[in-house]
Design an enzyme around this catalytic site. Structure first.
Site, PDB file in Angstrom:
ATOM      1  N   HIS A   1       0.328  -1.401   0.090  1.00  0.00           N
ATOM      2  CA  HIS A   1      -0.102   0.033  -0.003  1.00  0.00           C
ATOM      3  C   HIS A   1       0.142   0.531   0.162  1.00  0.00           C
ATOM      4  O   HIS A   1       2.279   1.600   1.019  1.00  0.00           O
ATOM      5  CB  HIS A   1      -0.834  -0.212   1.275  1.00  0.00           C
TER       6      HIS A   1
ATOM      7  N   TYR B   1      -9.254   4.395   8.500  1.00  0.00           N
ATOM      8  CA  TYR B   1      -9.827   5.495   9.827  1.00  0.00           C
ATOM      9  C   TYR B   1     -10.407   6.158   9.815  1.00  0.00           C
ATOM     10  O   TYR B   1      -9.978   7.182   9.309  1.00  0.00           O
ATOM     11  CB  TYR B   1      -7.959   5.657  10.682  1.00  0.00           C
TER      12      TYR B   1
ATOM     13  N   PRO C   1      -3.957  -1.388  18.677  1.00  0.00           N
ATOM     14  CA  PRO C   1      -3.606  -1.649  17.765  1.00  0.00           C
ATOM     15  C   PRO C   1      -3.930  -0.815  16.687  1.00  0.00           C
ATOM     16  O   PRO C   1      -3.423  -0.874  14.922  1.00  0.00           O
ATOM     17  CB  PRO C   1      -4.358  -2.656  17.114  1.00  0.00           C
TER      18      PRO C   1
ATOM     19  N   LYS D   1       1.136  -1.479  15.358  1.00  0.00           N
ATOM     20  CA  LYS D   1       2.631  -1.524  15.688  1.00  0.00           C
ATOM     21  C   LYS D   1       2.648  -2.833  16.180  1.00  0.00           C
ATOM     22  O   LYS D   1       4.564  -3.102  16.332  1.00  0.00           O
ATOM     23  CB  LYS D   1       3.484  -0.327  16.343  1.00  0.00           C
TER      24      LYS D   1
ATOM     25  N   TYR E   1       3.976   5.745  10.410  1.00  0.00           N
ATOM     26  CA  TYR E   1       3.319   5.018  10.209  1.00  0.00           C
ATOM     27  C   TYR E   1       4.038   3.207   9.423  1.00  0.00           C
ATOM     28  O   TYR E   1       3.454   2.413   9.149  1.00  0.00           O
ATOM     29  CB  TYR E   1       1.835   5.302   9.002  1.00  0.00           C
TER      30      TYR E   1
END
Length: 391
Positions: free
Chosen positions: A72, A201, A292, A296, A385
């Site tokens: 991604h 998200y 979560p 990570k 990220y």
């Protein structure tokens, strides 16, 4: 029994450490209280940082990952139906994330250790760790009804939050830091093609939601909920209704399909210091847990065992103990950076009830607006990220 490194726990941390050591000619034995089938079927995290993918390639266990993983180049953050795409690769010099289930990583590692003749004992019980402050630690355990002793040079505690290794560190030298969040995640695995090629998200007045995936045919989705909720309070119809409400936009709708797995998990942050004592070294969930939201947990575990494998290799090949002596300090630098990022992502995307809830929501709106208007803010999210290589 005798080995150089005794590894307690056959999850991704323990099995990867065993594989990395094997490639360097270092012998290990892995002990696991669950069955192999149970370990390989646990549905867990599935977002791999660039650095994690690189380590799996170095460990020569990335053949299926290369074929089935989904790279991604971006991730989406949504507030009240307004969606912002963070171009991860564009902001981080080409770095990506790859979606590939943790259970698939464990399968790849277990298959490789089996092919290479690795000694992995499943369904053991009564594990205890002794002598970690001596030159010859001993791990005792029961297997097939017989009590055994495993003598070793070093012990790697990769046995998770509920394992025995962390408690082998004396209370007098161990400090624990913890935060328990007032909500949990209801996670489902659904037999339906993902509705988006990238993760979403979403912050909604009803609570957080996340759209993820496991393959081109399987979607992984999450809803913020009360961690005390019985799973029976969440029939499939209610789950899909909430997911549609929290993730939907005027021009986008979520695909629905049969739910094949669902569970509720409480969210917490946890760190124990130090991550080593004598000849015991903690890695993964035995030393730290993150909510979560930042994806990570698995990545931190991989970073731990990669560092530990390098330190043990230096010890056995060159006689240097510097890497072992600095293991805890160096790991904790990354752990606390990730703790902060995971807390930040959680605080930005979840509903917080209570007397300050209106204030909190206005702060969240401000954070989202800042991401929309600032390349610096978007880059900070992107760098954390995909994983900070220099931490």
């Amino acid at each position: 029994m005798r080995t150089q490194v005794a590894i307690v726990g056959a999850g991704p941390a323990g099995m990867l450490l065993s594989q990395l050591l094997h490639l360097q000619g270092i012998d290990s034995v892995v002990l696991e209280r669950r069955s192999r089938e149970y370990v390989q079927q646990r549905v867990r995290a599935g977002v791999l940082e660039q650095g994690t993918v690189d380590v799996l390639r170095d460990a020569d266990v990335a053949e299926r990952l290369e074929k089935q993983g989904h790279p991604h180049h971006g991730v989406n953050v949504q507030f009240d139906g307004e969606r912002l795409r963070i171009p991860l690769s564009e902001l981080t010099g080409g770095r990506t994330i790859t979606v590939y289930g943790q259970q698939e990583v464990v399968k790849d590692l277990a298959d490789r250790r089996e092919r290479d003749g690795g000694r992995v004992y499943y369904e053991v019980s009564d594990v205890s760790v002794d002598g970690i402050d001596t030159e010859q630690p001993v791990v005792r355990f029961t297997s097939d009804g017989s009590t055994r002793e495993l003598r070793c040079d070093y012990v790697a505690g990769c046995d998770g939050f509920h394992g025995v290794c962390r408690n082998a560190v004396p209370d007098s030298v161990r400090t624990t830091y913890e935060r328990v969040y007032p909500f949990g995640w209801l996670g489902i695995l659904a037999e339906v093609a993902p509705s988006s090629e990238e993760l979403i998200y979403s912050n909604h007045p009803n609570g957080f939601a996340l759209h993820s995936l496991r393959s081109s045919e399987l979607s992984r989705l999450y809803l913020q909920c009360d961690p005390r909720d019985p799973i029976e309070q969440w029939p499939d119809e209610r789950i899909w209704e909430e997911l549609q409400t929290r993730l939907g936009t005027p021009d986008w709708k979520l695909r629905e399909g049969p739910v094949i797995d669902k569970n509720i998990t409480a969210l917490r942050s946890f760190v124990t210091e130090p991550m080593s004592y004598g000849r015991l070294f903690l890695a993964g969930d035995s030393a730290h847990i993150v909510p979560p939201t930042g994806a990570k947990g698995l990545n931190l575990a991989v970073a731990d065992v990669d560092r530990l494998a390098r330190a043990l290799t230096d010890r056995y090949h060159n006689g240097s103990t510097t890497g072992l002596e600095t293991y805890s300090q160096e790991c904790l630098r990354r752990v606390w950076r990730v703790q902060h990022f995971s807390w930040w992502m959680t605080s930005m995307t979840h509903r917080f009830d209570g007397p300050d809830s209106a204030y909190d929501r206005r702060l969240q709106r401000s954070q989202f607006d800042y991401l929309c208007s600032s390349d610096a803010a978007a880059t900070t999210l992107a760098e954390n990220y995909v994983g900070l290589a220099a931490v």
